[in-house]
Design a protein around this motif. Structure first.
Motif, short mmCIF file in Angstrom:
data_model
loop_
_atom_site.label_atom_id
_atom_site.label_comp_id
_atom_site.label_asym_id
_atom_site.label_seq_id
_atom_site.Cartn_x
_atom_site.Cartn_y
_atom_site.Cartn_z
N VAL A 65 0.89 -1.06 0.26
CA VAL A 65 -0.12 -0.10 0.04
C VAL A 65 0.84 1.20 0.04
O VAL A 65 2.16 1.12 0.25
N TRP A 66 0.28 2.21 -0.33
CA TRP A 66 0.83 3.72 -0.23
C TRP A 66 -0.21 4.57 0.26
O TRP A 66 -1.38 4.31 0.31
N GLY A 67 0.28 5.77 1.08
CA GLY A 67 -0.54 6.47 1.48
C GLY A 67 0.12 7.83 2.22
O GLY A 67 1.07 7.97 2.16
N LEU A 68 -0.89 8.44 2.79
CA LEU A 68 -0.60 9.85 3.56
C LEU A 68 -1.33 9.81 4.91
O LEU A 68 -2.32 9.05 5.17
N LEU A 69 -0.80 10.43 6.02
CA LEU A 69 -1.18 10.66 7.51
C LEU A 69 -2.41 11.55 7.31
O LEU A 69 -2.78 11.78 8.41
N GLY A 70 -2.31 12.26 6.48
CA GLY A 70 -3.69 13.44 6.62
C GLY A 70 -2.84 14.70 7.09
O GLY A 70 -2.13 15.32 6.69
N ARG A 71 -3.49 15.40 8.23
CA ARG A 71 -3.09 16.51 8.81
C ARG A 71 -2.04 16.13 9.95
O ARG A 71 -1.77 17.24 10.77
N ARG A 72 -1.49 15.07 9.91
CA ARG A 72 -0.48 15.02 10.95
C ARG A 72 0.83 14.48 10.53
O ARG A 72 0.88 14.29 8.99
N THR A 73 2.06 14.43 11.22
CA THR A 73 3.25 13.97 10.59
C THR A 73 3.60 12.62 11.41
O THR A 73 2.89 12.29 12.48
N GLY A 74 4.68 12.13 10.87
CA GLY A 74 5.34 10.83 11.69
C GLY A 74 5.42 9.66 10.70
O GLY A 74 5.65 8.39 11.06
N SER A 75 5.45 9.82 9.37
CA SER A 75 5.57 8.72 8.27
C SER A 75 7.08 8.26 8.35
O SER A 75 7.15 7.03 7.81
N MET A 76 8.00 9.16 8.75
CA MET A 76 9.37 8.53 8.84
C MET A 76 9.67 7.54 10.19
O MET A 76 10.34 7.96 11.12
N ALA A 77 8.86 6.43 10.13
CA ALA A 77 8.73 5.69 11.40
C ALA A 77 8.50 4.10 10.74
O ALA A 77 7.87 3.95 9.66
N GLU A 78 8.92 3.18 11.67
CA GLU A 78 8.84 1.80 11.03
C GLU A 78 7.15 1.34 10.97
O GLU A 78 7.03 0.39 9.81
N TYR A 79 6.57 1.97 11.68
CA TYR A 79 5.17 1.61 11.53
C TYR A 79 4.10 2.85 11.51
O TYR A 79 4.57 3.77 12.37
N VAL A 80 3.21 2.98 11.08
CA VAL A 80 2.22 3.90 11.38
C VAL A 80 0.71 3.25 11.13
O VAL A 80 0.35 2.14 10.62
N ALA A 81 -0.07 3.90 12.09
CA ALA A 81 -1.69 3.42 12.17
C ALA A 81 -2.41 4.71 11.29
O ALA A 81 -2.47 5.78 11.64
N VAL A 82 -3.00 4.14 10.36
CA VAL A 82 -3.91 5.06 9.51
C VAL A 82 -5.32 4.63 9.28
O VAL A 82 -5.77 3.48 9.14
N SER A 83 -6.17 5.71 8.73
CA SER A 83 -7.43 5.20 8.42
C SER A 83 -7.40 4.44 7.18
O SER A 83 -6.56 4.91 6.18
#
Length: 318
Positions: free
Chosen positions: A90-108
């Protein structure tokens, strides 16, 4: 799931404030997807967040994360999530927040889509900001029509290099302004003309049906290049002269013709899926300037700030 590596900063300042620290792996709610991040893009907004230019929005709470876009695969899907499975790319964006330079992200799940099958994570993430912004700006905001003359200001950058390609796909006659050493590169992306922004007078460019400005400065002068019925879309504010920039945008609305359209990009899964189709068809191709390791984010931001970028700087997370 324990802890993960993440790029963080504890105060506003120069690139040296960035470091790789540790944070808990995000807990996944029933309506969320946990993504194992393989690559993240380096965007102009990251620099503004880190320096504090937009601190009225980002606030004073630290540490802060870095990055808004990502490519990777699904590590876990919440109980109520449909359409995504473990291991799916998958690919995507975090919306109005930051923090994608991390080993994991939780997203809608509304913020992600299947990644282009023909691209690596580094290639894919290099397209996210440019493709979603260019499609929104040129198709939805400016309604670029076949045969219309389009000016892309900043044609070699992360957004501009994709906008040149999207403009060509939409049938526009693309003229791009870029640094002198990047002119052949921009022509190779589909621009009919590529001109050095340092030596080309704006008055010599002629008139345009659509102007896409990715730079942010001198927008009042650039707006004068519009032909009757022309449309200008500005995706970058002039943060060094914010009041003057706001005055220019509001003044353009008051004067009607030649209104400057601005928007804050917040793409959803449908737009990401459309961008993936463009990439899989070869209508748009990734342009990666440099791939940096996770602990090289400071170098990546310095390189972006120095200018002369060809496409995107990308961070390989894991």
């Amino acid at each position: 799931m324990g802890e993960m590596k993440a790029v963080l900063f504890d105060r506003y300042g120069p690139p040296e404030v960035l470091y790789v620290g540790r944070r808990p792996v995000p807990a996944v709610g029933p309506g969320e997807v946990l993504v194992r991040v393989r690559a993240a893009g380096v965007n102009g907004g990251d620099l503004h967040d880190r320096t504090g230019k937009v601190r009225l929005v980002t606030g004073r709470a630290f540490p802060k994360g870095c990055g808004i876009d990502f490519a990777g695969e699904v590590a876990e899907a919440g109980a109520s999530v449909r359409g995504f499975r473990e291991g799916q790319r998958v690919w995507g964006l975090l919306g109005r927040r930051t923090g994608s330079m991390a080993e994991y992200v939780a997203v809608s799940p509304r913020r992600i889509a299947s990644a282009p099958e023909n691209l690596t994570p580094e290639e894919a993430v290099s397209l996210i900001a440019g493709a979603t912004t260019a499609v929104t700006a040129l198709r939805d905001k400016a309604a670029l029509q076949p045969g219309e003359r389009l000016l892309v200001r900043g044609g070699s950058g992360g957004v501009g290099s994709v906008a040149v390609q999207v403009g060509k796909v939409l049938g526009g006659r693309v003229v791009a302004l870029a640094g002198g050493r990047n002119l052949d590169f921009v022509r190779g992306l589909g621009a009919e003309e590529a001109l050095d922004h340092r030596t080309t007078a704006l008055s010599a460019l002629g008139r345009f049906d659509v102007v896409l400005d990715t730079v942010g400065t001198e927008q009042a002068r650039v707006r004068r290049l519009l032909a009757p019925g022309g449309r200008m879309v500005a995706i970058a504010p002039d943060l060094d002269r914010p009041l003057a920039w706001i005055g220019t945008v509001l003044g353009s609305v008051a004067h009607g013709r030649g209104r400057i359209r601005v928007f804050s990009g917040n793409p959803d899964g449908a737009l990401l899926a459309e961008a993936a189709r463009l990439a899989e068809r070869g209508d748009i191709v990734p342009v990666v300037d440099t791939v940096h390791p996770l602990d090289g984010v400071a170098d990546a931001q310095r390189a972006l700030a120095a200018g002369g970028v060809r496409g995107k700087h990308v961070v390989r997370v894991q």
